[in-house]
Design a protein around this motif. Structure first.
Motif, PDB file in Angstrom:
ATOM      1  N   ALA A 270       0.833  -1.208   0.000  1.00 55.65           N
ATOM      2  CA  ALA A 270       0.000   0.000   0.000  1.00 55.65           C
ATOM      3  C   ALA A 270       0.868   1.258   0.000  1.00 55.65           C
ATOM      4  N   ARG A 271       1.960   1.238   0.755  1.00 57.24           N
ATOM      5  CA  ARG A 271       2.883   2.373   0.771  1.00 57.24           C
ATOM      6  C   ARG A 271       3.539   2.566  -0.592  1.00 57.24           C
ATOM      7  N   LEU A 272       3.882   1.487  -1.246  1.00 59.62           N
ATOM      8  CA  LEU A 272       4.489   1.603  -2.573  1.00 59.62           C
ATOM      9  C   LEU A 272       3.506   2.193  -3.581  1.00 59.62           C
ATOM     10  N   ARG A 273       2.241   1.826  -3.472  1.00 64.77           N
ATOM     11  CA  ARG A 273       1.239   2.430  -4.368  1.00 64.77           C
ATOM     12  C   ARG A 273       1.147   3.929  -4.117  1.00 64.77           C
ATOM     13  N   GLN A 274       1.254   4.343  -2.849  1.00 65.10           N
ATOM     14  CA  GLN A 274       1.249   5.775  -2.541  1.00 65.10           C
ATOM     15  C   GLN A 274       2.490   6.466  -3.105  1.00 65.10           C
ATOM     16  N   LEU A 275       3.625   5.784  -3.033  1.00 66.80           N
ATOM     17  CA  LEU A 275       4.849   6.338  -3.622  1.00 66.80           C
ATOM     18  C   LEU A 275       4.688   6.539  -5.123  1.00 66.80           C
ATOM     19  N   GLN A 276       4.146   5.545  -5.788  1.00 64.15           N
ATOM     20  CA  GLN A 276       3.925   5.673  -7.229  1.00 64.15           C
ATOM     21  C   GLN A 276       3.016   6.859  -7.533  1.00 64.15           C
ATOM     22  N   ALA A 277       1.972   7.032  -6.738  1.00 64.39           N
ATOM     23  CA  ALA A 277       1.048   8.155  -6.944  1.00 64.39           C
ATOM     24  C   ALA A 277       1.745   9.496  -6.749  1.00 64.39           C
ATOM     25  N   ALA A 278       2.793   9.510  -5.917  1.00 67.65           N
ATOM     26  CA  ALA A 278       3.566  10.736  -5.697  1.00 67.65           C
ATOM     27  C   ALA A 278       4.628  10.951  -6.780  1.00 67.65           C
ATOM     28  N   GLY A 279       4.682  10.061  -7.765  1.00 70.22           N
ATOM     29  CA  GLY A 279       5.597  10.231  -8.888  1.00 70.22           C
ATOM     30  C   GLY A 279       6.958   9.615  -8.709  1.00 70.22           C
ATOM     31  N   VAL A 280       7.110   8.721  -7.730  1.00 71.28           N
ATOM     32  CA  VAL A 280       8.412   8.113  -7.460  1.00 71.28           C
ATOM     33  C   VAL A 280       8.676   6.979  -8.442  1.00 71.28           C
ATOM     34  N   ASP A 281       9.860   7.015  -9.052  1.00 70.94           N
ATOM     35  CA  ASP A 281      10.270   6.007 -10.024  1.00 70.94           C
ATOM     36  C   ASP A 281      11.190   4.953  -9.419  1.00 70.94           C
ATOM     37  N   VAL A 282      11.970   5.355  -8.399  1.00 69.39           N
ATOM     38  CA  VAL A 282      13.013   4.506  -7.835  1.00 69.39           C
ATOM     39  C   VAL A 282      12.923   4.553  -6.319  1.00 69.39           C
ATOM     40  N   LEU A 283      13.045   3.393  -5.695  1.00 68.94           N
ATOM     41  CA  LEU A 283      13.088   3.301  -4.239  1.00 68.94           C
ATOM     42  C   LEU A 283      14.448   2.775  -3.816  1.00 68.94           C
ATOM     43  N   PHE A 284      15.101   3.502  -2.902  1.00 64.84           N
ATOM     44  CA  PHE A 284      16.350   3.038  -2.302  1.00 64.84           C
ATOM     45  C   PHE A 284      16.097   2.612  -0.867  1.00 64.84           C
ATOM     46  N   ILE A 285      16.625   1.436  -0.510  1.00 69.50           N
ATOM     47  CA  ILE A 285      16.574   0.933   0.855  1.00 69.50           C
ATOM     48  C   ILE A 285      17.954   1.120   1.473  1.00 69.50           C
ATOM     49  N   PRO A 286      18.087   1.940   2.521  1.00 66.30           N
ATOM     50  CA  PRO A 286      19.399   2.130   3.138  1.00 66.30           C
ATOM     51  C   PRO A 286      19.791   0.962   4.025  1.00 66.30           C
ATOM     52  N   SER A 287      21.105   0.734   4.106  1.00 71.34           N
ATOM     53  CA  SER A 287      21.626  -0.321   4.966  1.00 71.34           C
ATOM     54  C   SER A 287      21.818   0.160   6.398  1.00 71.34           C
ATOM     55  N   LEU A 288      21.475   1.406   6.669  1.00 67.34           N
ATOM     56  CA  LEU A 288      21.572   1.975   8.005  1.00 67.34           C
ATOM     57  C   LEU A 288      20.439   1.474   8.906  1.00 67.34           C
ATOM     58  N   PHE A 289      20.571   1.710  10.191  1.00 63.29           N
ATOM     59  CA  PHE A 289      19.507   1.597  11.196  1.00 63.29           C
ATOM     60  C   PHE A 289      19.197   0.184  11.680  1.00 63.29           C
ATOM     61  N   ARG A 290      19.550  -0.846  10.898  1.00 68.77           N
ATOM     62  CA  ARG A 290      19.152  -2.193  11.273  1.00 68.77           C
ATOM     63  C   ARG A 290      20.333  -3.151  11.201  1.00 68.77           C
ATOM     64  N   PRO A 291      20.336  -4.199  12.041  1.00 75.06           N
ATOM     65  CA  PRO A 291      21.400  -5.219  11.933  1.00 75.06           C
ATOM     66  C   PRO A 291      21.430  -5.825  10.544  1.00 75.06           C
ATOM     67  N   GLN A 292      22.637  -6.084  10.025  1.00 69.97           N
ATOM     68  CA  GLN A 292      22.775  -6.509   8.637  1.00 69.97           C
ATOM     69  C   GLN A 292      22.106  -7.850   8.344  1.00 69.97           C
ATOM     70  N   ASP A 293      22.163  -8.799   9.273  1.00 71.64           N
ATOM     71  CA  ASP A 293      21.536 -10.093   8.988  1.00 71.64           C
ATOM     72  C   ASP A 293      20.024  -9.976   8.901  1.00 71.64           C
ATOM     73  N   ALA A 294      19.422  -9.182   9.799  1.00 72.98           N
ATOM     74  CA  ALA A 294      17.974  -8.990   9.760  1.00 72.98           C
ATOM     75  C   ALA A 294      17.570  -8.213   8.514  1.00 72.98           C
ATOM     76  N   LEU A 295      18.348  -7.203   8.161  1.00 71.04           N
ATOM     77  CA  LEU A 295      18.035  -6.429   6.960  1.00 71.04           C
ATOM     78  C   LEU A 295      18.120  -7.304   5.720  1.00 71.04           C
ATOM     79  N   ARG A 296      19.145  -8.149   5.627  1.00 71.16           N
ATOM     80  CA  ARG A 296      19.283  -8.985   4.437  1.00 71.16           C
ATOM     81  C   ARG A 296      18.083  -9.918   4.287  1.00 71.16           C
ATOM     82  N   ARG A 297      17.579 -10.459   5.377  1.00 72.09           N
ATOM     83  CA  ARG A 297      16.383 -11.303   5.289  1.00 72.09           C
ATOM     84  C   ARG A 297      15.210 -10.518   4.720  1.00 72.09           C
ATOM     85  N   ASP A 298      15.052  -9.266   5.184  1.00 74.64           N
ATOM     86  CA  ASP A 298      13.946  -8.458   4.682  1.00 74.64           C
ATOM     87  C   ASP A 298      14.174  -8.028   3.237  1.00 74.64           C
ATOM     88  N   LEU A 299      15.422  -7.752   2.860  1.00 75.22           N
ATOM     89  CA  LEU A 299      15.716  -7.429   1.459  1.00 75.22           C
ATOM     90  C   LEU A 299      15.316  -8.588   0.546  1.00 75.22           C
TER      91      LEU A 299
END
Length: 311
Positions: A270-299
């Motif tokens: 649902a958030r991605l659909r809102q991003l598209q409506a706002a004209g966003v073409d590209v989404l970047f996910i930062p590697s900051l803020f979260r432990p790397q193993d947990a982030l990789r699972r979510d990636l």
């Protein structure tokens, strides 16, 4: 939409970054970018920080498919003619895959530590405006002359030229509504900012106004957002993530929550659909803020379960 990894160079090793980039390439991501800092943004200035440009050069040769780039270079650290030369070489090494991200520069402690003039915000933005002109001139002309307030070129060559024509994609990072977005309207192929649908819609409308003022079609500027990923069913985890973002980035609470791409897979869609409506073409996910193993699972879950519906 295209999906990219925003890779902090802090608290990393070369082998770890290479492994992560090879992994995201193999699992179907489109872009990966490095940051450009020399030390942590802390009073102690303690901790490892890989140098972004040299790391990117190696990654460009060793990770052969995805687009590679900087998110974003600090313009104060290098003369733009030197950046133009370095960027041309990385574009050649990568076979025309460079995304050149550039910003005004903001991290004061590394300027102080290395004796690099930090300057006023106004002057940093003036230099960013001129730097964009220097880059494009050197990339596209046989010889360049430029007589700005801050930078000068005299019969300046740049050979070999980049692979991409007319030049590598130029991304400007920042959300300043009065000056930065005007520079984006004048010079950028791509605009990048921290935030989610609300921030991108609000600032995107202001960018549209600047485009109208300079006579440019706003649809010619690609727009990207940096949002922090967390796949979870627990609202308390989402709130803690927003608090972390607010503390680290100095965001207002509402903008910090907007920067969270967090929740269940359906909520994230649902958030991605809102991003598209706002004209966003590209989404970047930062590697900051979260432990790397947990982030990789979510990636991995994101690119396999969520992203396909938006491509």
């Amino acid at each position: 939409m295209r999906f990219g990894l925003f890779t902090s160079m802090g608290a990393q090793t070369w082998s770890g970054v290479l492994d992560l980039w090879r992994h995201v390439e193999a699992t179907g991501w489109d872009i990966a970018c490095v940051t450009d800092h020399f030390m942590p943004n802390t009073p102690e200035r303690e901790g490892a920080m890989l140098e972004g440009w040299s790391t990117l050069s190696a990654l460009a040769a060793l990770v052969p498919r995805i687009r590679v780039g900087t998110i974003v270079l600090g313009n104060t650290y290098r003369h733009p003619a030197v950046v133009a030369k370095m960027a041309a070489q990385v574009d050649i090494i990568s076979g025309g895959r460079l995304l050149l991200g550039l910003g005004a520069g903001w991290q004061e402690n590394e300027h102080e530590a290395y004796g690099i003039p930090f300057l006023t915000l106004r002057e940093r933005l003036e230099r960013l405006d001129e730097a964009c002109q220097v880059l494009k001139s050197l990339w596209t002309r046989r010889r360049s002359d430029f007589d700005g307030r801050h930078y000068r070129l005299s019969d300046a060559p740049l050979e070999p030229k980049p692979v991409q024509q007319p030049h590598p994609e130029l991304m400007i990072g920042g959300g300043g509504e009065r000056v930065t977005l005007r520079i984006v309207a004048k010079h950028a192929d791509h605009w990048n900012v921290w935030g989610g649908p609300a921030v991108l819609a609000r600032k995107g409308a202001i960018l549209d106004e600047h485009c109208a003022a300079v006579g440019r079609d706003p649809k010619t500027i690609r727009r990207s957002a940096n949002m922090v990923l967390l796949i979870t069913e627990r609202q308390d985890e989402v709130e803690r993530l927003a608090e972390t973002i607010a503390a680290r980035l100095g965001r207002h609470a509402s903008d910090a929550r907007d920067t969270c791409l967090a929740g269940t897979p359906d909520q994230i869609r649902a958030r991605l659909r809102q991003l598209q409506a706002a004209g966003v073409d590209v989404l970047f996910i930062p590697s900051l803020f979260r432990p790397q193993d947990a982030l990789r699972r979510d990636l991995d879950r994101f690119i396999a379960e969520i992203a396909p519906a938006f491509r």
